[in-house]
Write a protein that holds these residues in place. Sequence first.
Motif, PDB file in Angstrom:
ATOM      1  N   UNK A  39      35.074  39.900  41.398  1.00 50.49           N
ATOM      2  CA  UNK A  39      36.371  39.837  42.083  1.00 50.49           C
ATOM      3  C   UNK A  39      37.371  40.813  41.452  1.00 50.49           C
ATOM      4  N   UNK A  40      38.494  40.963  42.089  1.00 49.99           N
ATOM      5  CA  UNK A  40      39.508  41.938  41.700  1.00 49.99           C
ATOM      6  C   UNK A  40      40.051  41.661  40.303  1.00 49.99           C
ATOM      7  N   UNK A  41      40.267  40.402  39.959  1.00 51.28           N
ATOM      8  CA  UNK A  41      40.824  40.051  38.651  1.00 51.28           C
ATOM      9  C   UNK A  41      39.895  40.495  37.525  1.00 51.28           C
ATOM     10  N   UNK A  42      38.608  40.263  37.672  1.00 52.84           N
ATOM     11  CA  UNK A  42      37.648  40.683  36.652  1.00 52.84           C
ATOM     12  C   UNK A  42      37.591  42.205  36.551  1.00 52.84           C
ATOM     13  N   UNK A  43      37.693  42.868  37.671  1.00 52.74           N
ATOM     14  CA  UNK A  43      37.629  44.333  37.675  1.00 52.74           C
ATOM     15  C   UNK A  43      38.810  44.933  36.924  1.00 52.74           C
ATOM     16  N   UNK A  44      39.981  44.327  37.050  1.00 52.77           N
ATOM     17  CA  UNK A  44      41.165  44.855  36.373  1.00 52.77           C
ATOM     18  C   UNK A  44      41.085  44.662  34.864  1.00 52.77           C
ATOM     19  N   UNK A  45      40.266  43.732  34.388  1.00 49.98           N
ATOM     20  CA  UNK A  45      40.122  43.500  32.947  1.00 49.98           C
ATOM     21  C   UNK A  45      39.024  44.369  32.341  1.00 49.98           C
ATOM     22  N   UNK A  46      38.103  44.861  33.142  1.00 52.70           N
ATOM     23  CA  UNK A  46      37.004  45.683  32.649  1.00 52.70           C
ATOM     24  C   UNK A  46      37.486  47.131  32.511  1.00 52.70           C
ATOM     25  N   UNK A  47      37.375  47.724  31.307  1.00 49.33           N
ATOM     26  CA  UNK A  47      37.890  49.089  31.127  1.00 49.33           C
ATOM     27  C   UNK A  47      37.170  50.144  31.970  1.00 49.33           C
ATOM     28  N   UNK A  48      35.922  49.894  32.351  1.00 48.17           N
ATOM     29  CA  UNK A  48      35.209  50.876  33.178  1.00 48.17           C
ATOM     30  C   UNK A  48      35.506  50.706  34.660  1.00 48.17           C
ATOM     31  N   UNK A  49      35.885  49.511  35.065  1.00 47.14           N
ATOM     32  CA  UNK A  49      36.078  49.252  36.493  1.00 47.14           C
ATOM     33  C   UNK A  49      37.541  49.283  36.927  1.00 47.14           C
TER      34      UNK A  49
END
Length: 64
Positions: A39-49
């Motif tokens: 989901x979007x929230x996890x993507x914003x926390x991942x430095x590559x994503x």
Amino acid sequence: MQDDTQGSGGPQLDASYPAPPDYYKLFTDANIQRLADIDHEEAMEDPELKFLAPPPPPKTGSYT
């Protein structure tokens, strides 16, 4: 005084355009698939994503 940027003693250009930014290398098939799987929230926390996910729209005010 002679201008060092022109003539045979000046710097040489290696390319017509500058190199792409570093985050360009993050647009791999594997990262795009990972982005689709979370989901979007996890993507914003991942430095590559975080560079692949669009930012959330503003909650107040407007933009043009």
